[in-house]
Write a protein that holds these residues in place. Structure first.
Motif, PDB file in Angstrom:
ATOM      1  N   UNK A   1      48.254  43.373  38.049  1.00 15.64           N
ATOM      2  CA  UNK A   1      49.459  44.141  38.376  1.00 15.64           C
ATOM      3  C   UNK A   1      50.501  43.976  37.275  1.00 15.64           C
ATOM      4  N   UNK A   2      50.718  42.741  36.820  1.00 14.08           N
ATOM      5  CA  UNK A   2      51.733  42.482  35.804  1.00 14.08           C
ATOM      6  C   UNK A   2      51.378  43.133  34.464  1.00 14.08           C
ATOM      7  N   UNK A   3      50.112  43.087  34.096  1.00 13.87           N
ATOM      8  CA  UNK A   3      49.705  43.583  32.777  1.00 13.87           C
ATOM      9  C   UNK A   3      49.436  45.079  32.749  1.00 13.87           C
ATOM     10  N   UNK A   4      48.922  45.633  33.856  1.00 14.64           N
ATOM     11  CA  UNK A   4      48.479  47.028  33.844  1.00 14.64           C
ATOM     12  C   UNK A   4      49.168  47.903  34.885  1.00 14.64           C
ATOM     13  N   UNK A   5      49.987  47.297  35.747  1.00 17.75           N
ATOM     14  CA  UNK A   5      50.680  48.073  36.764  1.00 17.75           C
ATOM     15  C   UNK A   5      49.775  48.599  37.863  1.00 17.75           C
ATOM     16  N   UNK A   6      48.640  47.954  38.055  1.00 15.81           N
ATOM     17  CA  UNK A   6      47.664  48.401  39.057  1.00 15.81           C
ATOM     18  C   UNK A   6      47.640  47.416  40.209  1.00 15.81           C
ATOM     19  N   UNK A   7      47.852  47.942  41.413  1.00  9.77           N
ATOM     20  CA  UNK A   7      47.763  47.126  42.624  1.00  9.77           C
ATOM     21  C   UNK A   7      46.316  47.133  43.118  1.00  9.77           C
ATOM     22  N   UNK A   8      45.718  45.981  43.186  1.00 11.50           N
ATOM     23  CA  UNK A   8      44.384  45.857  43.776  1.00 11.50           C
ATOM     24  C   UNK A   8      44.586  45.763  45.289  1.00 11.50           C
ATOM     25  N   UNK A   9      43.951  46.640  46.056  1.00  8.18           N
ATOM     26  CA  UNK A   9      44.155  46.636  47.508  1.00  8.18           C
ATOM     27  C   UNK A   9      43.867  45.280  48.148  1.00  8.18           C
ATOM     28  N   UNK A  10      44.613  44.973  49.200  1.00  6.43           N
ATOM     29  CA  UNK A  10      44.485  43.670  49.863  1.00  6.43           C
ATOM     30  C   UNK A  10      43.096  43.458  50.461  1.00  6.43           C
ATOM     31  N   UNK A  11      42.398  44.533  50.828  1.00  4.47           N
ATOM     32  CA  UNK A  11      41.066  44.376  51.418  1.00  4.47           C
ATOM     33  C   UNK A  11      39.985  44.042  50.378  1.00  4.47           C
ATOM     34  N   UNK A  12      40.358  44.047  49.100  1.00  3.11           N
ATOM     35  CA  UNK A  12      39.402  43.691  48.045  1.00  3.11           C
ATOM     36  C   UNK A  12      39.613  42.236  47.668  1.00  3.11           C
ATOM     37  N   UNK A  13      38.561  41.451  47.755  1.00  2.00           N
ATOM     38  CA  UNK A  13      38.580  40.046  47.361  1.00  2.00           C
ATOM     39  C   UNK A  13      38.114  39.997  45.907  1.00  2.00           C
ATOM     40  N   UNK A  14      39.021  39.719  44.996  1.00  2.10           N
ATOM     41  CA  UNK A  14      38.726  39.741  43.563  1.00  2.10           C
ATOM     42  C   UNK A  14      38.609  38.328  43.024  1.00  2.10           C
ATOM     43  N   UNK A  15      37.484  38.029  42.398  1.00  5.15           N
ATOM     44  CA  UNK A  15      37.259  36.723  41.796  1.00  5.15           C
ATOM     45  C   UNK A  15      37.003  36.918  40.308  1.00  5.15           C
ATOM     46  N   UNK A  16      37.607  36.082  39.501  1.00  2.00           N
ATOM     47  CA  UNK A  16      37.401  36.124  38.054  1.00  2.00           C
ATOM     48  C   UNK A  16      36.831  34.773  37.643  1.00  2.00           C
ATOM     49  N   UNK A  17      35.721  34.808  36.934  1.00  2.00           N
ATOM     50  CA  UNK A  17      35.090  33.598  36.419  1.00  2.00           C
ATOM     51  C   UNK A  17      34.852  33.781  34.933  1.00  2.00           C
ATOM     52  N   UNK A  18      34.782  32.684  34.228  1.00  2.00           N
ATOM     53  CA  UNK A  18      34.575  32.739  32.782  1.00  2.00           C
ATOM     54  C   UNK A  18      33.215  32.147  32.433  1.00  2.00           C
ATOM     55  N   UNK A  19      32.425  32.922  31.697  1.00  2.00           N
ATOM     56  CA  UNK A  19      31.140  32.417  31.210  1.00  2.00           C
ATOM     57  C   UNK A  19      31.379  31.500  30.019  1.00  2.00           C
ATOM     58  N   UNK A  20      30.409  30.653  29.755  1.00  2.00           N
ATOM     59  CA  UNK A  20      30.435  29.804  28.565  1.00  2.00           C
ATOM     60  C   UNK A  20      29.100  29.971  27.849  1.00  2.00           C
ATOM     61  N   UNK A  21      28.921  29.234  26.776  1.00  2.00           N
ATOM     62  CA  UNK A  21      27.663  29.361  26.029  1.00  2.00           C
ATOM     63  C   UNK A  21      26.467  28.862  26.830  1.00  2.00           C
ATOM     64  N   UNK A  22      26.719  28.076  27.888  1.00  2.00           N
ATOM     65  CA  UNK A  22      25.606  27.552  28.682  1.00  2.00           C
ATOM     66  C   UNK A  22      25.657  27.963  30.159  1.00  2.00           C
ATOM     67  N   UNK A  23      26.610  28.801  30.504  1.00  2.00           N
ATOM     68  CA  UNK A  23      26.734  29.219  31.901  1.00  2.00           C
ATOM     69  C   UNK A  23      26.979  30.727  31.961  1.00  2.00           C
ATOM     70  N   UNK A  24      26.076  31.430  32.658  1.00  2.00           N
ATOM     71  CA  UNK A  24      26.160  32.873  32.761  1.00  2.00           C
ATOM     72  C   UNK A  24      26.168  33.288  34.226  1.00  2.00           C
ATOM     73  N   UNK A  25      26.723  34.473  34.497  1.00  2.00           N
ATOM     74  CA  UNK A  25      26.775  35.007  35.848  1.00  2.00           C
ATOM     75  C   UNK A  25      26.107  36.377  35.862  1.00  2.00           C
ATOM     76  N   UNK A  26      25.322  36.612  36.856  1.00  2.00           N
ATOM     77  CA  UNK A  26      24.713  37.917  37.086  1.00  2.00           C
ATOM     78  C   UNK A  26      25.334  38.472  38.354  1.00  2.00           C
TER      79      UNK A  26
END
Length: 78
Positions: free
Chosen positions: A33-58
């Protein structure tokens, strides 16, 4: 703006701006919201994770057959 385009912009900003990246990892909805002015709806559960050189997410998207819409394409942002 498409969801894919927004994802690219968020990733690019996180790579270039350590403060944004930190905020994105701790409170993704507020960071977007702060960076792009976009409100993510409250019914959406948003998770952000960071990959590393030895850890990946599918990430498996929802099966379109289960959603009843029959299309896996998302062309709009939330």
């Amino acid at each position: 703006m498409s969801l894919e385009s927004l994802k690219v912009q968020i990733i690019k900003k996180a790579w270039e701006d350590p403060a944004f990246k930190s905020s994105l990892l701790s409170d993704p909805k507020q960071a977007i919201k702060a960076a792009f002015g976009i409100d993510v709806p409250s019914e959406i559960d948003l998770k952000v994770v960071e990959e590393s050189s030895s850890q990946y997410y599918l990430v498996l998207p929802p099966n379109p057959a289960d959603a009843g819409g029959g299309s896996a394409t998302v062309n709009t942002v939330w």
